[in-house]
Design a protein around this motif. Sequence first.
Motif, mmCIF file in Angstrom:
data_model
loop_
_atom_site.group_PDB
_atom_site.id
_atom_site.type_symbol
_atom_site.label_atom_id
_atom_site.label_comp_id
_atom_site.label_asym_id
_atom_site.label_seq_id
_atom_site.Cartn_x
_atom_site.Cartn_y
_atom_site.Cartn_z
ATOM 1 N N ASN A 114 7.757 7.330 -3.100
ATOM 2 C CA ASN A 114 7.655 7.794 -1.720
ATOM 3 C C ASN A 114 6.008 8.725 -1.580
ATOM 4 O OD1 ASN A 114 10.119 6.694 -1.606
ATOM 5 N ND2 ASN A 114 10.887 8.549 -0.770
ATOM 6 N N PHE A 115 5.605 9.060 -2.633
ATOM 7 C CA PHE A 115 4.429 9.961 -2.550
ATOM 8 C C PHE A 115 3.309 9.443 -3.368
ATOM 9 C CE2 PHE A 115 2.241 14.175 -3.343
ATOM 10 C CZ PHE A 115 1.513 13.950 -1.851
ATOM 11 N N VAL A 116 3.637 9.403 -4.681
ATOM 12 C CA VAL A 116 2.476 8.808 -5.649
ATOM 13 C C VAL A 116 2.171 7.595 -5.142
ATOM 14 C CG1 VAL A 116 1.823 8.324 -7.879
ATOM 15 C CG2 VAL A 116 3.503 10.183 -7.551
ATOM 16 N N GLY A 117 3.196 6.561 -4.786
ATOM 17 C CA GLY A 117 2.795 5.315 -4.187
ATOM 18 C C GLY A 117 1.839 5.337 -3.035
ATOM 19 N N VAL A 118 2.259 6.328 -2.171
ATOM 20 C CA VAL A 118 1.504 6.271 -0.848
ATOM 21 C C VAL A 118 0.104 6.859 -1.183
ATOM 22 C CG1 VAL A 118 1.086 7.789 1.232
ATOM 23 C CG2 VAL A 118 3.427 6.940 0.626
ATOM 24 N N MET A 119 0.076 7.942 -2.115
ATOM 25 C CA MET A 119 -1.303 8.293 -2.390
ATOM 26 C C MET A 119 -2.124 7.181 -3.090
ATOM 27 S SD MET A 119 -0.969 12.335 -3.728
ATOM 28 C CE MET A 119 -0.091 11.954 -5.283
ATOM 29 N N ARG A 120 -1.634 6.532 -3.994
ATOM 30 C CA ARG A 120 -2.348 5.176 -4.544
ATOM 31 C C ARG A 120 -2.688 4.389 -3.665
ATOM 32 N NH1 ARG A 120 1.271 4.416 -8.445
ATOM 33 N NH2 ARG A 120 0.191 5.035 -10.018
ATOM 34 N N GLY A 121 -1.972 3.988 -2.593
ATOM 35 C CA GLY A 121 -2.173 2.928 -1.863
ATOM 36 C C GLY A 121 -3.465 3.472 -0.917
ATOM 37 N N ILE A 122 -3.337 4.748 -0.437
ATOM 38 C CA ILE A 122 -4.569 5.420 0.280
ATOM 39 C C ILE A 122 -5.770 5.145 -0.325
ATOM 40 C CG2 ILE A 122 -5.204 7.246 1.617
ATOM 41 C CD1 ILE A 122 -2.370 7.833 2.247
ATOM 42 N N HIS A 123 -5.516 5.625 -1.486
ATOM 43 C CA HIS A 123 -7.018 5.865 -2.474
ATOM 44 C C HIS A 123 -7.783 4.332 -2.872
ATOM 45 C CE1 HIS A 123 -9.447 7.043 -5.999
ATOM 46 N NE2 HIS A 123 -9.281 8.489 -5.274
ATOM 47 N N LEU A 124 -6.732 3.429 -3.147
ATOM 48 C CA LEU A 124 -7.172 2.046 -3.224
ATOM 49 C C LEU A 124 -7.686 1.380 -1.965
ATOM 50 C CD1 LEU A 124 -4.364 0.691 -5.877
ATOM 51 C CD2 LEU A 124 -6.826 0.953 -6.316
ATOM 52 N N ALA A 125 -7.156 1.732 -0.952
ATOM 53 C CA ALA A 125 -7.524 0.930 0.358
ATOM 54 C C ALA A 125 -8.432 1.556 1.254
ATOM 55 C CB ALA A 125 -6.353 0.619 1.237
#
Length: 276
Positions: A114-125
């Motif tokens: 819910n949170f680390v996955g969100v940060m990862r996606g934003i950083h990569l995209a």
Amino acid sequence: MSQADTRKSIFITGAASGMGLATAQLFASKGWFVGATDVNQAGLDAFAKDAGADNCFTSVLDVRDGDAYAQVLKDFAAQTGGTLDLLFNNAGIGAGGFFDEMNFDDVMAVVNINFVGVMRGIHLAYPLLRATPNSLCFTTSSSSATFGMPGIAVYSATKHAVKGLTEALSIEFARHGVRAADVLPGLIDTPILPEGTQDGAPSEGMFRLMPASSVADAVWAAYHTPDRLHWFVPEEIGELDKAAGNTPELVREQIKNTGPLAAVIKEMEERAAAAK
């Protein structure tokens, strides 16, 4: 020429069911090129069949896997010419119970998705968003980000974190012309709800049961409304957000004693007592 041609594009996590699927369906119907990802292959296949292979990109993706996430975004970008108009960070899980009684592996699964996955996606995209005029980084928060909700404390904490991250990034990203906003849904009719929740949901008020399409409508509106930061579904959730900020002690007592979760909390306490 890319598969998306000149169409606008959206990349969605958690797109095989519920709010993510409703959003994928809406944007596909509006002529957007849709990147749909999820851990549910069957759900993605069903969406692709309905939307048409030329109108979407689908891939199984666990947002906890950074290498896989980077590769999926690279494959998606190859279809859009390296651009992305809207990133919808929607993947999430729920785990309920009293915090002190939860298995810590379950606690960390909620945090990592819910949170680390969100940060990862934003950083990569972000490079794709930065390369696209008027792009939007949009994330699913929750009504539980208005005040910490008992029984779902960890879930609520991750959604508070998402809300805070969104507020900060809406300022940081502006230097590159990228927008950031989020949606704070109340009770939405999706598979994440515990069994039987729909039957006991109120028919009116801020915690009335809302269809997944109501969140999809908010995502659509958010892209076309440049200045708005938080989207509440239904709008009454915004009043709870204000009250929690102004009088948190009062909100705490209302939730504990008379609020919509009071009966749920009481049932959890009785069940825990009976198990001892």
